[in-house]
Design a protein around this motif. Structure first.
Motif, PDB file in Angstrom:
ATOM      1  N   ARG A 121      -1.034   3.435  -5.957  1.00 51.02           N
ATOM      2  CA  ARG A 121      -2.124   2.511  -5.617  1.00 51.02           C
ATOM      3  C   ARG A 121      -3.013   2.266  -6.828  1.00 51.02           C
ATOM      4  NH1 ARG A 121      -3.692   4.937   0.422  1.00 51.02           N
ATOM      5  NH2 ARG A 121      -1.736   4.262   1.386  1.00 51.02           N
ATOM      6  N   LEU A 172      -4.177  -1.291  -8.575  1.00 58.10           N
ATOM      7  CA  LEU A 172      -5.602  -1.646  -8.628  1.00 58.10           C
ATOM      8  C   LEU A 172      -6.061  -1.821 -10.075  1.00 58.10           C
ATOM      9  CD1 LEU A 172      -6.823   0.841  -5.874  1.00 58.10           C
ATOM     10  CD2 LEU A 172      -6.845  -1.660  -5.678  1.00 58.10           C
ATOM     11  N   ILE A 223      -9.285  -8.417  -1.751  1.00 58.83           N
ATOM     12  CA  ILE A 223     -10.311  -7.990  -2.703  1.00 58.83           C
ATOM     13  C   ILE A 223     -10.626  -9.148  -3.643  1.00 58.83           C
ATOM     14  CG2 ILE A 223     -10.922  -6.334  -4.500  1.00 58.83           C
ATOM     15  CD1 ILE A 223      -8.741  -4.486  -3.374  1.00 58.83           C
ATOM     16  N   ASN A 224     -11.910  -9.457  -3.798  1.00 59.23           N
ATOM     17  CA  ASN A 224     -12.331 -10.499  -4.725  1.00 59.23           C
ATOM     18  C   ASN A 224     -13.398  -9.949  -5.664  1.00 59.23           C
ATOM     19  OD1 ASN A 224     -10.955 -13.074  -3.734  1.00 59.23           O
ATOM     20  ND2 ASN A 224     -11.846 -12.258  -1.844  1.00 59.23           N
ATOM     21  N   HIS A 271       3.470 -13.395   6.603  1.00 60.09           N
ATOM     22  CA  HIS A 271       2.284 -14.255   6.625  1.00 60.09           C
ATOM     23  C   HIS A 271       1.736 -14.531   5.235  1.00 60.09           C
ATOM     24  CE1 HIS A 271      -0.663 -11.034   5.931  1.00 60.09           C
ATOM     25  NE2 HIS A 271       0.023 -10.283   6.771  1.00 60.09           N
ATOM     26  N   GLU A 272       2.076 -13.686   4.261  1.00 58.08           N
ATOM     27  CA  GLU A 272       1.610 -13.958   2.898  1.00 58.08           C
ATOM     28  C   GLU A 272       2.206 -15.265   2.353  1.00 58.08           C
ATOM     29  OE1 GLU A 272      -0.727 -12.747   1.110  1.00 58.08           O
ATOM     30  OE2 GLU A 272      -1.202 -10.911   2.184  1.00 58.08           O
ATOM     31  N   MET A 279      -5.794  -6.403   3.221  1.00 57.47           N
ATOM     32  CA  MET A 279      -7.084  -6.281   2.537  1.00 57.47           C
ATOM     33  C   MET A 279      -7.152  -7.326   1.437  1.00 57.47           C
ATOM     34  SD  MET A 279      -8.785  -2.881   0.821  1.00 57.47           S
ATOM     35  CE  MET A 279     -10.358  -2.913  -0.060  1.00 57.47           C
ATOM     36  N   GLU A 327     -11.729 -16.069 -10.987  1.00 52.57           N
ATOM     37  CA  GLU A 327     -11.223 -16.256  -9.627  1.00 52.57           C
ATOM     38  C   GLU A 327      -9.891 -15.518  -9.508  1.00 52.57           C
ATOM     39  OE1 GLU A 327     -11.053 -20.161  -7.812  1.00 52.57           O
ATOM     40  OE2 GLU A 327      -9.679 -19.408  -6.277  1.00 52.57           O
ATOM     41  N   LYS A 328      -9.930 -14.367  -8.864  1.00 48.64           N
ATOM     42  CA  LYS A 328      -8.717 -13.595  -8.626  1.00 48.64           C
ATOM     43  C   LYS A 328      -8.891 -12.906  -7.288  1.00 48.64           C
ATOM     44  CE  LYS A 328     -10.405  -9.656 -11.375  1.00 48.64           C
ATOM     45  NZ  LYS A 328     -10.115  -8.704 -12.466  1.00 48.64           N
ATOM     46  N   THR A 329      -7.811 -12.786  -6.534  1.00 44.95           N
ATOM     47  CA  THR A 329      -7.908 -12.169  -5.218  1.00 44.95           C
ATOM     48  C   THR A 329      -6.698 -11.276  -5.033  1.00 44.95           C
ATOM     49  OG1 THR A 329      -8.284 -12.673  -2.868  1.00 44.95           O
ATOM     50  CG2 THR A 329      -6.779 -14.122  -4.026  1.00 44.95           C
ATOM     51  N   MET A 330      -6.942 -10.042  -4.586  1.00 42.05           N
ATOM     52  CA  MET A 330      -5.849  -9.083  -4.383  1.00 42.05           C
ATOM     53  C   MET A 330      -5.612  -8.940  -2.889  1.00 42.05           C
ATOM     54  SD  MET A 330      -5.516  -5.202  -5.852  1.00 42.05           S
ATOM     55  CE  MET A 330      -4.115  -4.136  -5.454  1.00 42.05           C
ATOM     56  N   HIS A 331      -4.365  -9.105  -2.472  1.00 43.55           N
ATOM     57  CA  HIS A 331      -3.997  -8.927  -1.066  1.00 43.55           C
ATOM     58  C   HIS A 331      -3.161  -7.652  -0.941  1.00 43.55           C
ATOM     59  CE1 HIS A 331      -4.417 -13.427   0.264  1.00 43.55           C
ATOM     60  NE2 HIS A 331      -5.467 -12.981  -0.363  1.00 43.55           N
ATOM     61  N   ILE A 332      -3.695  -6.688  -0.207  1.00 44.49           N
ATOM     62  CA  ILE A 332      -2.987  -5.426   0.001  1.00 44.49           C
ATOM     63  C   ILE A 332      -2.460  -5.392   1.426  1.00 44.49           C
ATOM     64  CG2 ILE A 332      -3.159  -2.918  -0.023  1.00 44.49           C
ATOM     65  CD1 ILE A 332      -5.625  -3.225  -1.845  1.00 44.49           C
ATOM     66  N   ASN A 333      -1.178  -5.080   1.581  1.00 40.87           N
ATOM     67  CA  ASN A 333      -0.580  -4.939   2.912  1.00 40.87           C
ATOM     68  C   ASN A 333       0.136  -3.603   3.023  1.00 40.87           C
ATOM     69  OD1 ASN A 333      -0.961  -7.689   4.263  1.00 40.87           O
ATOM     70  ND2 ASN A 333      -0.133  -8.253   2.257  1.00 40.87           N
ATOM     71  N   PRO A 334       0.261  -3.093   4.252  1.00 37.33           N
ATOM     72  CA  PRO A 334       1.002  -1.838   4.432  1.00 37.33           C
ATOM     73  C   PRO A 334       2.488  -2.068   4.145  1.00 37.33           C
ATOM     74  CG  PRO A 334      -0.225  -2.456   6.428  1.00 37.33           C
ATOM     75  CD  PRO A 334      -0.210  -3.637   5.524  1.00 37.33           C
ATOM     76  N   LYS A 350      -2.203  -5.139   8.833  1.00 32.31           N
ATOM     77  CA  LYS A 350      -3.560  -5.203   8.277  1.00 32.31           C
ATOM     78  C   LYS A 350      -3.426  -5.665   6.853  1.00 32.31           C
ATOM     79  CE  LYS A 350      -3.548  -0.237   7.122  1.00 32.31           C
ATOM     80  NZ  LYS A 350      -4.272   1.049   7.222  1.00 32.31           N
ATOM     81  N   PHE A 406      -4.900  -5.287 -11.250  1.00 32.36           N
ATOM     82  CA  PHE A 406      -5.787  -6.314 -10.675  1.00 32.36           C
ATOM     83  C   PHE A 406      -7.120  -6.332 -11.423  1.00 32.36           C
ATOM     84  CE2 PHE A 406      -9.281  -7.298  -7.643  1.00 32.36           C
ATOM     85  CZ  PHE A 406      -9.013  -8.651  -7.490  1.00 32.36           C
ATOM     86  N   SER A 407      -7.677  -5.148 -11.679  1.00 28.60           N
ATOM     87  CA  SER A 407      -8.966  -5.072 -12.374  1.00 28.60           C
ATOM     88  C   SER A 407      -8.866  -5.615 -13.792  1.00 28.60           C
ATOM     89  CB  SER A 407      -9.457  -3.622 -12.408  1.00 28.60           C
ATOM     90  OG  SER A 407      -9.690  -3.149 -11.097  1.00 28.60           O
ATOM     91  N   TRP A 419       0.813  -1.219   0.000  1.00 27.95           N
ATOM     92  CA  TRP A 419       0.000   0.000   0.000  1.00 27.95           C
ATOM     93  C   TRP A 419       0.849   1.273   0.000  1.00 27.95           C
ATOM     94  CZ3 TRP A 419      -4.034   0.220  -2.385  1.00 27.95           C
ATOM     95  CH2 TRP A 419      -5.167   0.953  -2.039  1.00 27.95           C
TER      96      TRP A 419
END
Lengths: 258, 258
Positions: free
Chosen positions: A212, A216, B231-232, A242-243, B229, A226-233, B227, A219-220, A205
């Motif tokens: 940003r 985004l 997004i799906n 942890h990812e 996030m 089936e797609k998932t975006m993981h945003i972390n600071p 934290k 990703f879009s 982030w």
């Protein structure tokens, strides 16, 4: 695929190889469980800019894949990286990347940091190398053909991985990240739109190398349902630990167990 | 905490209770492994708008927590929901929510769908109920005090959960989602900024009830250094099943095992 070295540690065998592709000798490495026999899922790892095929995070991931899932894992040096350049050139490239990162944190948003990877010719060349490496790996008795294949690569690994995955039907799931939609890289965005497989997209982030909105937008753009975006600071190289556990779960869900 | 019913199935005991809070009898339910004795982590589940404490996704989550992690799980009906209203009122509320959803898909972006939950007085009242429920649960021999406590709630569960978690030091990790920064809810955003615990924030990229920017703004507002996030693709109620597995991993990482 000419093997030039082999080392076994903690139940994992790492074989180094060279692969002739279009007149170049592409340096590569493949990890597998010690004594592995018969076909198994394969993961291809695309390293980041100024990095190489055995950089710490790639090596750690490959060992986890072998120990926890029984997979084989393959990485190759991208053009202008790793054993394809001299140690002096590599140090210069790392220093330039670090300097670009420093400038970016001071508010100069340098397209420069990623510029060497923006060349469409280099991308085409490296996609051909990935295809050849996958062909060769599937000829090995401990990999085989017909098994699920995943691709993981963030930053430059996404810059090259997206056009590769878009035209490679053998890849069944992918993890990308730390890249965006950039002016002048319309082909890259079009390749992302053509991808239909399940994927995860990792983003930081406070990435100092891109906005940003650029992340985004990529990703879009992906065509996958089936797609998932993981945003972390945090900044570009600060993906939280942890990812990594999540990646193992992603592979197990989509590629199964060996 | 007055117990009014108990049922055991598949190794999980579900106890229904009523709890007197400020003159109201708040209906609640607590799940735990069959025969559970001694302290264990507790997860509080905040249901969504027009839903109730035993709605299918909450019940399924509670059973997973007990079977896979050995946790206790507690849910209460929010004001104007579940057993706090008549069946006719509940059906009317569900019909109104469905109608708002339909209108939203046709391009009318209704603040109306979530409006009943926007009342600051209702939020204060429900936060007091959550505090009382946590007090009571920690008095039970199979929960105890001093163990880690998690809060999970999306949509209306985030609208009420954020102010609750912001002022409740016993909550050590939380999963929120499907909510944003909205005009007139400045207190909610301020509460998000005050939260410092590890959290996950789930968002749907085609949510018909709120914009992408509203969700990203809430994620950005949280004061936590850890934290993430997720997004799906899909609409408000279409969180993909694979996220549920991720939630179990999140709890195990932050709350440990019983």
């Amino acid at each position: 695929m000419e093997f030039i070295g082999e080392k076994t540690q903690d139940g994992v065998t790492r074989r180094e190889f060279r692969l002739a592709v279009d007149g170049d000798a592409v340096p590569g490495v493949i990890w597998a469980p010690e004594g592995a026999k018969g076909p198994r899922p394969l993961i291809l790892l695309g390293h980041g800019g100024s990095q190489h095929k055995k950089v710490a995070n790639l090596t750690a991931a490959a060992i986890s894949h072998a120990q926890k899932l029984g997979y084989a894992t393959l990485a190759i040096d991208a053009p202008g990286h790793g054993d394809r350049i001299t140690r002096e050139q590599a140090e210069k490239a790392r220093a330039a990347a670090a300097e670009a990162g420093r400038k970016a944190q001071q508010g100069e948003r340098p397209q420069a940091a990623a510029r060497p990877t923006r060349d469409a010719g280099v991308a085409l060349k490296h996609v051909a190398e990935w295809t050849a490496a996958l062909d060769a790996a599937q000829g090995l008795d401990f990999v085989g053909a017909g098994q699920p294949v995943g691709y993981w690569g963030v930053s430059m690994g996404t810059r090259f991985g997206v056009p590769f995955v878009a035209q490679e039907p053998r890849i069944t799931a992918a993890i990308f990240g730390l890249f965006g939609v950039f002016p002048g890289l319309e082909d890259h965005k079009a390749a992302a739109e053509a991808i239909r497989i399940p994927l995860m997209f990792i983003y930081q982030w406070e990435d100092e190398l891109m906005t940003r909105e650029q992340g985004l937008a990529l990703f879009s753009a992906f065509g996958s349902t089936e797609k998932t975006m993981h945003i972390n600071p945090g900044r570009h190289v600060e993906i939280p630990a942890h990812e990594r556990d999540g990646w193992l779960g992603f592979w197990e869900r989509h590629l199964g167990r060996a």
